[in-house]
Design an enzyme around this catalytic site. Structure first.
Site, short mmCIF file in Angstrom:
data_model
loop_
_atom_site.label_atom_id
_atom_site.label_comp_id
_atom_site.label_asym_id
_atom_site.label_seq_id
_atom_site.Cartn_x
_atom_site.Cartn_y
_atom_site.Cartn_z
CG HIS A 3 -0.74 0.08 2.51
ND1 HIS A 3 0.16 0.98 3.01
CD2 HIS A 3 -1.20 -0.60 3.57
CE1 HIS A 3 0.25 0.84 4.31
NE2 HIS A 3 -0.55 -0.12 4.69
CG ASP B 51 -2.08 -6.22 6.34
OD1 ASP B 51 -3.20 -5.81 6.68
OD2 ASP B 51 -1.03 -5.88 6.92
CG HIS C 140 3.19 -7.27 9.26
ND1 HIS C 140 2.74 -7.81 8.09
CD2 HIS C 140 2.24 -6.36 9.63
CE1 HIS C 140 1.58 -7.27 7.76
NE2 HIS C 140 1.25 -6.39 8.69
CG HIS D 278 -2.44 0.73 12.07
ND1 HIS D 278 -2.36 1.20 10.79
CD2 HIS D 278 -2.64 -0.59 11.94
CE1 HIS D 278 -2.47 0.20 9.93
NE2 HIS D 278 -2.63 -0.89 10.61
CE1 TYR E 216 4.09 -2.58 9.59
CE2 TYR E 216 3.65 -1.87 11.84
CZ TYR E 216 3.23 -2.45 10.66
OH TYR E 216 1.93 -2.89 10.55
CG HIS F 244 -5.47 -5.00 12.10
ND1 HIS F 244 -6.34 -3.95 11.91
CD2 HIS F 244 -4.34 -4.67 11.41
CE1 HIS F 244 -5.75 -3.04 11.14
NE2 HIS F 244 -4.55 -3.46 10.82
CD GLU G 202 -4.03 -2.27 6.93
OE1 GLU G 202 -3.64 -2.14 8.10
OE2 GLU G 202 -3.49 -1.73 5.95
CG ASP H 223 -0.60 -4.26 11.71
OD1 ASP H 223 -0.14 -5.30 11.21
OD2 ASP H 223 -1.49 -3.59 11.17
C1 LIG Z 1 -1.86 3.29 7.04
C2 LIG Z 1 -3.33 3.58 6.81
C3 LIG Z 1 -3.89 4.74 7.29
C4 LIG Z 1 -5.25 5.03 7.08
N1 LIG Z 1 -5.77 6.20 7.56
C5 LIG Z 1 -7.09 6.47 7.39
C6 LIG Z 1 -7.65 7.68 7.92
O1 LIG Z 1 -6.97 8.50 8.52
N2 LIG Z 1 -8.98 7.89 7.75
C7 LIG Z 1 -9.76 7.00 7.08
O2 LIG Z 1 -10.96 7.25 6.93
N3 LIG Z 1 -9.27 5.84 6.58
C8 LIG Z 1 -7.94 5.55 6.73
N4 LIG Z 1 -7.43 4.39 6.24
C9 LIG Z 1 -8.33 3.34 5.70
C10 LIG Z 1 -8.47 3.33 4.18
O3 LIG Z 1 -8.96 4.56 3.69
C11 LIG Z 1 -9.40 2.17 3.81
O4 LIG Z 1 -8.72 0.95 4.03
C12 LIG Z 1 -9.92 2.22 2.39
O5 LIG Z 1 -10.90 1.23 2.26
C13 LIG Z 1 -8.83 1.95 1.36
O6 LIG Z 1 -9.35 2.14 0.06
P1 LIG Z 1 -8.67 1.45 -1.22
O7 LIG Z 1 -9.05 0.00 -1.14
O8 LIG Z 1 -9.21 2.16 -2.40
O9 LIG Z 1 -7.20 1.66 -1.04
C14 LIG Z 1 -6.07 4.11 6.40
C15 LIG Z 1 -5.49 2.95 5.90
C16 LIG Z 1 -4.13 2.68 6.08
C17 LIG Z 1 -3.55 1.41 5.53
FE LIG Z 2 -2.68 -2.81 9.87
FE LIG Z 3 -0.63 -5.41 9.03
#
Ligand SMILES: Cc1cc2nc3c(=O)[nH]c(=O)nc-3n(C[C@H](O)[C@H](O)[C@H](O)COP(=O)(O)O)c2cc1C
Ligand SMILES: [Fe+2]
Ligand SMILES: [Fe+2]
Ligand SMILES: [Zn+2]
Lengths: 399, 53
Positions: free
Chosen positions: A24, A82, A225, A145, A192, A78, A80, A164
């Site tokens: 990402h 991954d 990770h 996070h 990280y 979590h 996310e 994470d």
């Molecule tokens: C490191 C990181 C930081 C993120 N920070 C925010 C944030 O501040 N606010 C928010 O609404 N989403 C945040 N997200 C979530 C992403 O916007 C969300 O996963 C979104 O679905 C990703 O869209 P995509 O699949 O088009 O990349 C964050 C994601 C990551 C990995």
């Molecule tokens: Fe994560």
């Molecule tokens: Fe992760």
């Protein structure tokens, strides 16, 4: 592909992503791993799943211990992708009796997968689940996070599954901290933290204090990770205390970009000033640097000096992109200054000073704007700016 | 009535909208939220909110 035993009855059953180089937007120059953990007890429990595409590798490792269908409980620390990208696939195979997760994680998974009828069990901080000889204690860690994040602690095993936190994008054949190159490992942990965890430092700091007060015995930390901590648990916890308190090293980082090399000449003169004061310095030109690598240096450096020429009344796009990224990660406690060459309007230095103020940095110089190419006198002023920042770094770090 | 932003996750409490997830009716000023009210996104407490300018 086999499981790796990490304690009696507990196995690492994750996947190794040797060749990923862009995670990402994060440059994973040493690859990464998606760690999952299997605990064999009366209720066989799996902690987390893997990124989509790595499900079969994980299932093969599980099969080296038991048939995946025998797993009773799944814990989702979590959501996310991954760690939960493979969630649906794995749930179909293991058909768990219960899936433990935070209320935020449940809401999030429903928004990812748009499914309803799974045996979800919401857990909150302090909730304990007996799985036989062992207990799992859950702690919500919102915004470390993501809103859904939690960690799982097995008191009988003194083992913390930390999701994470305490992790690193670092693919190795060794599974433990004492089986890999220590310098590489610590570098990857810092990178990280700087790129993923840094904005939530106040929460990390609070959590570390709470864990200390609770006197939890921990002799193994299993992140999602990189490697498992067993020899250097104290060291990584100490580093998280340091980074979450915004403690930086006695060094100065000069980050800049340039079109026709005037701003670059200024950068080199500033560097000379810093070094003359006996402070270590690094120069990073953004057009040839990776943002996530530079960000690790930002976190570790007490002094940050930013440079950009003026382009169309603003910053160079490389500098604008970098400063937007850096501001979002909320580094704090920095000593800063700015510089840049210009042709007629020269807005860049003012904008960079604003960036530093937004980061709540202490700006110790009004900044140097230079029309076209710097002459000898301007370069001397640049050297003075470098000295001023270096002196302040020495002063506040008590050298 | 002022909007308040969560310092931790960026969620904005809009008094016009209230917070249905905690049964806070529309029109409730931030000051009148119960002390044990938490951010619907990340669970932060009231002290972690700042007025939006
Ligand atoms: C490191 C990181 C930081 C993120 N920070 C925010 C944030 O501040 N606010 C928010 O609404 N989403 C945040 N997200 C979530 C992403 O916007 C969300 O996963 C979104 O679905 C990703 O869209 P995509 O699949 O088009 O990349 C964050 C994601 C990551 C990995
Ligand atoms: Fe994560
Ligand atoms: Fe992760
Ligand atoms: Zn919040």
């Amino acid at each position: 592909m086999e499981a790796v035993k990490i304690k009696e009855g507990i196995y690492w059953v994750g996947a190794i992503d040797w060749n990923i180089r862009n995670f990402h937007g994060y440059s994973t120059i040493r690859g990464t791993t998606y760690n999952t953990y299997l605990v064999i007890d009366e209720k066989i429990t799996l902690f987390d799943t893997v990124k989509h595409g790595f499900e079969e590798e994980m299932l093969a490792r599980i099969r080296s211990v038991i048939e995946p269908e025998k797993i009773d409980y799944l814990v989702v620390n979590h959501i996310e992708p991954d760690h939960a990208g493979g969630f649906l696939h794995i749930v179909k195979v293991i058909k768990p009796e219960k899936i433990f997760l935070t209320p935020n994680a449940k809401a999030g998974l429903l928004e990812y997968f748009h499914i309803q009828d799974l045996p979800f069990e919401e857990v909150k901080t302090g909730k304990e689940v007996k799985i036989g000889k062992r207990t799992i204690k859950f702690f919500e860690t919102p915004m470390i996070h993501w809103p859904d994040s939690m960690i799982s602690y097995l008191p009988e095993e003194k083992l913390l599954i930390s999701q994470d936190a305490f992790g690193a994008h670092y693919a190795t054949s060794g599974r433990f901290d004492d089986e890999v190159d220590h310098c590489e490992l610590i570098q990857e942990c810092a990178k990280y933290y700087a790129n993923i965890v840094l904005p939530y430092s106040p929460q990390v700091n609070k959590l570390l204090k709470t864990v200390k007060e609770m006197n939890l015995a921990i002799d193994m930390i299993c992140p999602d990770h990189g490697i498992i901590w067993r020899k250097n648990v104290g060291e990584i916890v100490g580093l998280y205390e340091r980074w979450s308190s915004y403690i930086a090293d006695q060094k100065v980082l000069i980050v800049y970009d340039t079109m026709w090399k005037s701003t670059e000449k200024m950068a080199y003169a500033i560097l000379e000033g810093v070094v003359k004061e006996g402070i270590a310095a690094k120069l990073c030109k953004l057009s040839v640097s990776d943002l996530t690598e530079v960000m690790a240096e930002v976190m570790l450096s007490k002094g940050i000096i930013l440079g950009s020429p003026t382009l169309n009344n603003g910053l160079l796009p490389t500098v604008a992109g970098f400063t937007a990224y850096m501001k979002g990660l909320r580094p704090r406690g920095k000593i800063g200054a700015s510089f840049g060459s210009y042709g007629w309007s020269g807005e860049a230095v003012k904008i960079l000073n604003e960036v530093l103020k937004d980061m709540k940095a202490e700006v110790v110089h009004e900044g140097i704007r230079c029309k076209y190419s710097p002459d000898k006198e301007t370069l001397e002023r640049c050297t003075e700016l470098g000295k001023t920042v270096a002196k302040k770094v020495k002063e506040v770090l008590g050298l | 009535m002022k909007k308040y932003k969560c310092n931790i996750c960026g969620y904005v409490y809009d008094p016009q909208a209230g917070d249905p997830s905690s049964n806070i009716p529309p029109g409730t000023p931030f000051e009148n939220l119960p002390d044990n009210w938490t951010c619907p996104v990340c669970g932060a407490s009231k002290e972690d909110f700042s007025p939006e300018d």
